[in-house]
Design an enzyme around this catalytic site. Structure first.
Site, short mmCIF file in Angstrom:
data_model
loop_
_atom_site.label_atom_id
_atom_site.label_comp_id
_atom_site.label_asym_id
_atom_site.label_seq_id
_atom_site.Cartn_x
_atom_site.Cartn_y
_atom_site.Cartn_z
N GLY A 35 -13.98 -9.97 -30.93
CA GLY A 35 -15.05 -9.76 -32.05
C GLY A 35 -13.78 -9.21 -33.33
O GLY A 35 -14.21 -9.86 -34.21
N ASP A 58 -18.94 -11.24 -26.33
CA ASP A 58 -17.92 -10.83 -26.29
C ASP A 58 -17.05 -9.59 -25.88
O ASP A 58 -16.16 -9.03 -25.93
CB ASP A 58 -17.42 -10.58 -28.04
CG ASP A 58 -16.40 -10.41 -28.12
OD1 ASP A 58 -15.18 -11.08 -27.80
OD2 ASP A 58 -16.10 -9.47 -29.22
N ARG A 91 -21.39 -3.44 -27.60
CA ARG A 91 -20.42 -3.13 -26.63
C ARG A 91 -21.35 -3.62 -25.18
O ARG A 91 -22.63 -3.12 -25.44
CB ARG A 91 -20.96 -2.18 -26.83
CG ARG A 91 -19.59 -1.10 -27.19
CD ARG A 91 -18.49 -0.85 -26.74
NE ARG A 91 -17.17 -0.69 -27.90
CZ ARG A 91 -16.19 -0.94 -28.54
NH1 ARG A 91 -16.55 -2.61 -29.22
NH2 ARG A 91 -15.88 -0.57 -29.54
N LYS A 129 -23.02 -1.89 -41.06
CA LYS A 129 -21.87 -3.18 -41.43
C LYS A 129 -22.05 -3.64 -40.64
O LYS A 129 -22.42 -4.82 -41.22
CB LYS A 129 -20.40 -2.11 -40.89
CG LYS A 129 -20.26 -1.01 -41.93
CD LYS A 129 -19.40 -0.15 -41.69
CE LYS A 129 -19.25 0.18 -40.27
NZ LYS A 129 -19.21 1.51 -39.92
N VAL A 130 -21.43 -3.83 -39.36
CA VAL A 130 -22.01 -5.54 -38.93
C VAL A 130 -22.91 -6.28 -38.77
O VAL A 130 -22.62 -7.36 -39.21
CB VAL A 130 -21.50 -5.69 -37.50
CG1 VAL A 130 -20.68 -7.08 -36.54
CG2 VAL A 130 -19.36 -4.54 -37.39
N HIS A 159 -13.58 -9.74 -25.76
CA HIS A 159 -13.66 -9.48 -25.91
C HIS A 159 -12.40 -9.22 -27.90
O HIS A 159 -11.57 -8.82 -28.20
CB HIS A 159 -13.45 -7.22 -26.36
CG HIS A 159 -13.20 -6.17 -27.09
ND1 HIS A 159 -13.88 -5.68 -26.60
CD2 HIS A 159 -13.47 -6.66 -28.50
CE1 HIS A 159 -14.17 -4.01 -27.48
NE2 HIS A 159 -13.92 -4.95 -28.81
N GLU A 174 -14.29 -3.90 -18.75
CA GLU A 174 -13.47 -4.89 -20.05
C GLU A 174 -11.76 -4.42 -19.38
O GLU A 174 -11.75 -3.16 -19.05
CB GLU A 174 -13.58 -4.24 -20.86
CG GLU A 174 -14.42 -5.05 -22.25
CD GLU A 174 -14.61 -5.28 -23.12
OE1 GLU A 174 -14.16 -5.13 -24.07
OE2 GLU A 174 -15.99 -5.48 -23.87
N1 LIG Z 1 -16.72 -7.09 -30.80
C1 LIG Z 1 -15.43 -6.54 -31.45
O1 LIG Z 1 -14.89 -7.18 -31.34
C2 LIG Z 1 -16.34 -5.59 -32.78
C3 LIG Z 1 -16.01 -5.20 -33.72
C4 LIG Z 1 -16.50 -4.34 -34.42
C5 LIG Z 1 -17.58 -3.69 -33.68
N2 LIG Z 1 -17.79 -3.57 -32.70
C6 LIG Z 1 -19.18 -3.00 -32.41
O2 LIG Z 1 -20.40 -3.47 -33.07
C7 LIG Z 1 -21.65 -1.99 -32.92
C8 LIG Z 1 -22.08 -1.70 -34.53
O3 LIG Z 1 -20.82 -1.42 -35.34
P1 LIG Z 1 -21.20 -0.82 -36.72
O4 LIG Z 1 -20.00 -0.92 -36.92
O5 LIG Z 1 -21.69 -2.32 -37.53
O6 LIG Z 1 -21.34 -0.17 -36.51
P2 LIG Z 1 -22.77 1.12 -37.48
O7 LIG Z 1 -22.89 2.76 -37.33
O8 LIG Z 1 -22.43 0.30 -39.79
O9 LIG Z 1 -24.52 -0.01 -37.64
C9 LIG Z 1 -24.85 0.77 -36.58
C10 LIG Z 1 -26.26 0.07 -36.70
O10 LIG Z 1 -27.44 0.23 -35.51
C11 LIG Z 1 -28.18 1.25 -35.44
N3 LIG Z 1 -29.25 2.05 -34.73
C12 LIG Z 1 -28.93 2.92 -33.70
N4 LIG Z 1 -29.64 3.18 -32.42
C13 LIG Z 1 -30.35 1.84 -32.49
C14 LIG Z 1 -31.30 1.47 -31.99
N5 LIG Z 1 -31.31 1.85 -31.18
N6 LIG Z 1 -31.07 0.07 -32.08
C15 LIG Z 1 -31.09 -0.45 -32.86
N7 LIG Z 1 -30.16 0.28 -33.84
C16 LIG Z 1 -29.69 1.38 -33.82
C17 LIG Z 1 -27.90 1.92 -36.87
O11 LIG Z 1 -28.39 2.85 -37.18
C18 LIG Z 1 -26.64 1.54 -37.30
O12 LIG Z 1 -27.18 0.96 -38.46
C19 LIG Z 1 -20.38 -0.94 -33.07
O13 LIG Z 1 -20.75 -1.08 -30.96
C20 LIG Z 1 -19.29 -1.75 -33.10
O14 LIG Z 1 -18.57 -1.04 -31.61
C21 LIG Z 1 -17.34 -4.92 -31.91
O1 LIG Z 2 -14.23 -1.06 -31.28
C1 LIG Z 2 -13.75 -2.14 -32.53
O2 LIG Z 2 -12.61 -1.87 -33.92
C2 LIG Z 2 -13.85 -3.31 -31.45
O3 LIG Z 2 -14.61 -3.21 -30.77
C3 LIG Z 2 -12.74 -4.30 -31.74
O4 LIG Z 2 -11.76 -3.61 -30.72
P1 LIG Z 2 -10.20 -4.01 -30.18
O5 LIG Z 2 -9.22 -3.49 -31.74
O6 LIG Z 2 -9.84 -3.58 -28.97
O7 LIG Z 2 -10.42 -5.76 -30.76
#
Ligand SMILES: NC(=O)c1ccc[n+]([C@@H]2O[C@H](COP(=O)([O-])OP(=O)(O)OC[C@H]3O[C@@H](n4cnc5c(N)ncnc54)[C@H](O)[C@@H]3O)[C@@H](O)[C@H]2O)c1
Ligand SMILES: O=C(O)[C@H](O)COP(=O)(O)O
Length: 613
Positions: free
Chosen positions: A351, A325, A301, A220-221, A349, A330
């Site tokens: 994001g 981020d 992460r 997704k991201v 953090h 943390e």
């Molecule tokens: N910083 C923040 O505040 C924040 C916010 C939202 C999400 N996130 C993090 O971002 C990451 C992605 O979130 P998302 O919602 O896109 O998840 P998602 O499940 O939609 O996407 C993750 C993708 O990674 C792929 N993947 C799995 N193993 C892999 C590998 N070994 N190599 C490459 N790709 C691989 C999967 O096939 C999938 O397409 C997660 O770790 C989530 O916790 C962080």
């Molecule tokens: O996993 C998440 O949705 C993000 O890392 C965001 O975390 P937060 O809600 O603590 O900002």
């Protein structure tokens, strides 16, 4: 050969016409209903593990609602958007106590029916224990549930729900913001000016246009980051072993191997989940393969990077800059070398922290929590709902088999080929109405999806998850001449239109096929591609394709034995004597790379693969 269906009870079309999964009605039959002595609100009692040995000891009932109930209490322990709070207040007494100490949380939790958190509250086993059975829903206002002890939640019959989509764009925008800020030294230049300096030469940056960005994890991201980077004129490549290439192509990104991605990129942006496979996947070895002067962005992460190795790579110039981020711990320690490094830009953090995302997340989680307290099954539930004991105990070994077949099948897929079509073939002597396969389908989805994502799959969210990931799961039922007392003869999982890292797993039709049966309560692998085998699915498995000839079992067995790897089962399936054969070897320990290499060097061995169960 793959089974030729003699009679299909349920076509793929019929399956898609079914209503979305609701394993049991929210107001269930009386045999499934009770009113908790501790609480009167309806909620599905849940469990995560489907270990058959534990089934009889687990609660299975579903609470019934009554009309004369007092309002539930919902504790919100971190800042939640107002729109979400309004949804909660219309239904419950809401206690917004932000920044509670762990001690205060433990003291307050026995008074709460639901708890809503973000990533800053540790919902540990102690929290569930302190709740004394009253806490029935934990809502995570965001994606990651690393801070919630899911096993403890399940053991305490507590549903955990999250809000997986509302912060996607915010996270992607933050990734882009960090990339641009890092490339132009925005944070350092700002700090320097505020310190009274005017350093125009020191903060010359690099341009983004025309540079290659590798998006690691095209979910997704990651796909939203790619879309935005294309708009900035970047050349976008991506690595995601499980993403369909047409989705990447539609955005103008090319899916490449891990090594190609990291060795050709000027910028590398991380968007994979933290799983055992991705933990510290960016380490001394992988930094060593990168282009000198590469720039890294991490909004996924912290744990996917070996942070000490990153400091070394920054010190020796392999990595020119990093923008982070997220951190392994943390908040990181104040004197963290990484945080303090002059070539590192950091945010705490942030994001998901936009007003819009937080409002969206708040509404998404509030609706999920209220729905759950009302006894509805939440599409974003992350731990499994209970099923009636009699159904579960009958299907338990097949449930284990289904998950293991999914796990095996996905590990046979060659990186980059993407999975879209999954066909499940159940062979059974039962009347279709007497066999509900939804839990089996859910477990196959779980087996396929969980090893490759941060998503937790269960009976509630399996179809939702499959749909979100573009997985089309169809089911076929094949009539079997056996006793209807036995629910199933076999289950086959077919992955269509993929390439396999083990050619022997491909059947004639160009699809990966694995089949299993339950024998004496134990799941067995009985078919790989078009080769019949028989190996218990209790440990890990090595599959070898070879030319059938005497002495092969001994040779491979000796290599494993001399490396102290215990063989639990061995089985050979062949097309004909002295022709092609597949050896399936169950092993208790994971063989080292060297041991596997030695197996590959046995002259008659044509290919092999190690599969973790
Ligand atoms: N910083 C923040 O505040 C924040 C916010 C939202 C999400 N996130 C993090 O971002 C990451 C992605 O979130 P998302 O919602 O896109 O998840 P998602 O499940 O939609 O996407 C993750 C993708 O990674 C792929 N993947 C799995 N193993 C892999 C590998 N070994 N190599 C490459 N790709 C691989 C999967 O096939 C999938 O397409 C997660 O770790 C989530 O916790 C962080
Ligand atoms: O996993 C998440 O949705 C993000 O890392 C965001 O975390 P937060 O809600 O603590 O900002």
């Amino acid at each position: 050969m793959a089974i030729a269906p003699s009679k299909c009870f349920l076509s793929s079309k019929a399956l898609t016409d079914r209503p979305s999964i609701l394993p049991f009605p929210a107001k269930s039959p009386s045999s499934l209903s009770f009113t908790s002595s501790r609480s009167n609100f309806p909620i599905q009692t849940l469990r995560k593990s489907l270990d058959p040995a534990k089934i009889s000891t687990l609660p299975v009932e579903i609470h019934a609602a009554t009309s004369s109930e007092a309002k539930p209490t919902i504790l919100v322990s971190e800042k939640l958007g107002e729109a979400g709070l309004e949804v909660l207040r219309s239904f419950a007494d809401v206690d917004c106590s932000y920044s509670l100490s762990q001690e205060d949380l433990l003291a307050r939790i026995p008074l709460c029916d639901a708890l809503i958190v973000r990533s800053g509250t540790q919902v540990t086993r102690e929290v569930f224990e302190a709740a004394k059975g009253r806490l029935r829903v934990v809502g995570r206002a965001g994606v990651g549930i690393d801070n919630v002890d899911l096993q403890a939640a399940t053991e305490h019959g507590c549903l955990v729900v999250n809000a997986p989509t509302a912060n996607t764009v915010a996270a992607a925008e933050h990734g882009i913001a960090l990339m641009a800020a890092m490339a132009r030294n925005v944070a350092a230049a700002d700090a320097s000016m505020k310190a009274g300096k005017w350093q125009r030469n020191k903060y010359v940056g690099v341009s983004l246009v025309g540079k290659t960005l590798a998006v690691m994890g095209f979910g997704k991201v990651g796909s939203e980051v790619a879309r935005r980077a294309k708009g900035l004129g970047m050349h976008v490549i991506a690595h995601d072993p499980y993403a369909p290439s047409d989705r990447a192509r539609a955005i103008g990104a090319e899916l490449v191997s891990f090594d190609e991605a990291i060795s050709t990129a000027d910028f590398i942006s991380l968007h994979m989940p933290l799983t055992p496979t991705t933990s510290k996947v960016f380490n001394d070895e992988t930094f060593g393969k990168m282009k000198k002067g590469v720039r890294i962005i991490n909004v996924a992460r912290g744990g996917v990077i070996d942070e000490d190795a990153l400091v070394r790579a920054l010190d020796n110039g392999t990595v020119a800059q990093a923008a982070l981020d997220v951190f392994t711990v943390e908040p990181p320690s104040k004197d963290s070398k990484l945080v303090q490094h002059e070539n590192v830009t950091v945010t705490p953090h942030l994001g998901a922290s936009t007003k819009e995302a937080q409002e969206g997340v708040a509404i998404e989680i509030a609706e999920a929590v209220v729905g759950a307290l009302n006894g509805e099954l939440a599409a974003t539930a992350v731990n499994a709902p209970m099923v009636p004991a009699e159904v579960l105990s009958e299907l338990a070994p097949y449930v284990v088999l289904a998950e293991k077949l999914g796990r095996l099948a996905v590990q046979l897929v060659a990186g980059g080929s993407g999975i879209k079509g999954v066909k499940v073939v159940y062979s059974s002597a039962r009347d279709p109405d007497d066999l509900d396969t939804r839990i089996l389908r859910a477990m196959i989805t779980k087996g396929i999806v969980e090893p490759i994502s941060s998503v937790f799959v269960n009976l509630v969210n399996a179809d939702y998850t499959a749909k979100q990931r573009g997985l089309r799961i169809s089911e076929e039922r094949v009539s079997h001449d056996g006793s209807p007392e036995v629910p199933l003869d076999s289950i086959q999982v077919h992955l269509g239109n993929v390439e396999s890292k083990f050619a022997g797993a491909m059947a004639d039709a160009g699809e990966i096929i694995v089949e299993g049966r339950v024998k004496d309560g134990i799941p067995h692998l009985t078919l790989v591609g078009s080769f019949s085998v028989d190996v218990s699915l209790e440990g890990n498995i090595i599959l070898c394709r070879q030319v059938d000839q005497p002495g092969m079992i001994g040779k491979v067995g000796n290599i494993l034995g001399s490396s102290n790897v215990n063989v639990s089962f061995m089985s050979v399936g062949r097309t004909a004597a002295r022709k092609q054969a597949i050896m399936a070897i169950g092993v208790d320990e994971e063989p080292t790379k060297e041991t596997l290499k030695k197996i590959g060097e046995v002259p008659a061995v044509e290919e092999f693969v190690f599969l973790k169960l």
